[in-house]
Every structure is written in C-alpha cells, then in structure tokens.
Write an enzyme that holds these catalytic residues in place. Sequence first.
Site, PDB file in Angstrom:
ATOM      1  N   ASP A   1       2.867   0.866   3.823  1.00 59.03           N
ATOM      2  CA  ASP A   1       2.564   0.819   4.875  1.00 59.03           C
ATOM      3  C   ASP A   1       2.537  -0.725   5.424  1.00 59.03           C
ATOM      4  OD1 ASP A   1       0.950   0.411   7.273  1.00 59.03           O
ATOM      5  OD2 ASP A   1      -0.921   1.761   6.422  1.00 59.03           O
TER       6      ASP A   1
ATOM      7  N   ASP B   1       0.680  -1.166  -0.005  1.00 60.36           N
ATOM      8  CA  ASP B   1       0.119  -0.041  -0.122  1.00 60.36           C
ATOM      9  C   ASP B   1       0.892   1.306   0.003  1.00 60.36           C
ATOM     10  OD1 ASP B   1      -2.072   1.849   0.390  1.00 60.36           O
ATOM     11  OD2 ASP B   1      -2.372   1.475   2.442  1.00 60.36           O
TER      12      ASP B   1
ATOM     13  N   ASP C   1       0.503   5.013   0.080  1.00 64.35           N
ATOM     14  CA  ASP C   1      -0.312   5.998   0.027  1.00 64.35           C
ATOM     15  C   ASP C   1       0.556   7.569  -0.018  1.00 64.35           C
ATOM     16  OD1 ASP C   1      -2.052   8.201   1.292  1.00 64.35           O
ATOM     17  OD2 ASP C   1      -2.976   6.613   2.377  1.00 64.35           O
TER      18      ASP C   1
END
EC number: 2.7.7.-
Length: 321
Positions: free
Chosen positions: A272, A94, A96
Amino acid sequence: MFQEATAEDRRKYYTMEWKIERIPDFIRESIHLREFGFDHTGQGPNDRYRFFRDEKFLTKFMKYRAPYAAYSSVALYDRPWKREGWRSSELVFDVDAKDIPVRQCKCDNVCEKCLDQAKEIVAMIIDTLEDDLGLREIHVIYSGRGYHIRVLDPIILKSDSEVRSQILKYVIGGDIPRFSYTDFEGRVRSLDHFMVPLGYPRVFTERSRYIILHLNGDEKIEDITRQTMNKILEYRDLIGADRWGEFRDIIGPRVYERLIKGIAKLNLQLVDARVTVDLKRILRLPSSLHSKVSMICTHVEDLESFDPLRDAVPDFVKEKS
Ligand SMILES: [Zn+2]
C-alpha cells in the site's frame, strides 16, 4: 478463528493477557515522542493526538480502556500531542493479505493461505532491502491481516516522501527497466530486463516472475484478452524455469510488452503505497488486539518460523475453540 472480538473479549485480553513488554523496544524507548491513536467503537481511529509520558501511563490507559484498536505514529515528534517538531519517521511497507494483486485464495476475509502469501511477499521485500539497498534495523510486525515492515536504519529516517516513493518502486518492481546503450562499435543496442542478473532489473524480473506465476487468470490487464491470458498461463512454466526469451517468442514480443506493462502495475499493488509515503502515519500498535479478526498485532522475531495461527492468537480465542 477470525471472528470479531466482543467488548468482554477485549476486556479479558487487556486485563489478563496484554503486557507492555510485548511492545518492541524500538517503540517502548520512544513512547513519549510518538503520537498515539485509538479506535474505541470499531469506526476507525477517531481518538488521535494522544500522548503518553511513559510506559506507566500507556499501560494504565490500555488496561482501563481496552480499545477496539490502538495505533502509534511512525514519526517521532518533540510535541506529539500536536504532531509538531517532527524529528524522523520509520520507512514502512504495508502488505495487506486482502489486497494482494494476485491473491491465490478467494475467501472474503483473510485465512491461513492468504497470510502465507503475504509472508512470502514480505520475505522478498526484506531480501531486497537488505541485499540490494544495504538497509539494517528492519522489523516485521504481524498486523492481524498482513504485515508491516518497519525500517529504522538511520540513513532513511529523515528522508522525504519522494525518496520513500522511489525506494518503494525499487523494492516492488514498479518501473520497467529500460536499457539502451552504445556498444564498442558505436551501435545502439537494448537489453531486456531479464538479461541483466543484477540490481534493479533483477528485482523487477523477480517480482514479475512472482506475479506471472501467481496469476489466476481473472486479473484485468490492459490490452490483454482472455484468450491471450490463457496462453500466458499455458506457457508460464517457462518463466518459472527462467526461460524468459522463449516465453516472449511464444506469446509474441508485442503481447509481451503489453504484459510487462500490466505486470509493473500489478507489482505496484504488492504494497500500500499511501502508507510508505505518509510521514505522519499511525500504525497498529504491536501487542494490541486487532478486534475485527481477534488476532494480536505481534512483533515477529523470526519471520520464517512465525505462524500467526500459533503466535498471534489471544487466549480468549483459544478458550472458545
Ligand atoms: Zn484466504
């Protein structure tokens, strides 16, 4: 752009624009094995353990409820309504845009610039997954505020959190590679990460180069003073030119060691980690609306040409502008 969607916007989106075909096949063919979760109010996905027997039921639900956010599990289960009978989980990274450790943009939400940077990082990670680790069946989803890399290669679907955490550290350069070896005359020698143009040391060197070349100077690195940081910024072009040895000599080997320790920590923040090690995570459902920013969570066919501001904007936003 990037404004929160109203209830009316959501209704419009789900009744007029949303289509089940926008969900990628790898999810469509396993709807009945996945847990679904929903956020109806903007407070987070409180409505979990949802199960849909097939596409028809899911379609009805989406059109009727027009959820604030929709998610589905990275895991497949025999009994998804109880999260029981675990079969496998995709390997997920992930990225972001808001959490990039060397963010080039100072905006408080996300913008084109932040999203471009997230895309760069995603491209680097995919190269390593494919070229170094030989993984296949890699999908990229634009999440609305960044990207999810979802790996469905059968070789990793059943691996546990430990293995995933090791893969994560490999692809983002989370550990400093250390080499000492005995040469043919029996002397113990050591090699610096940038001297080895292969395998993990190369990945570490590439990630570290990315981080150093993108430092703003405001990042907090343990035992690195502002003054030292300025020196690093002054001479970092050497790293851009792959002259690591010279760079190290100029800033001094001790400072260099501290810097590299700090960089390894920043590398860890590229992705993450909680998402990667969580086998029961739910992820934003591709095709659904990210209501906070009014963008469509989108399956990316071709990363290079993908432009979220062209390919993930719902009609109701286009109509407003
Ligand atoms: Zn920005």
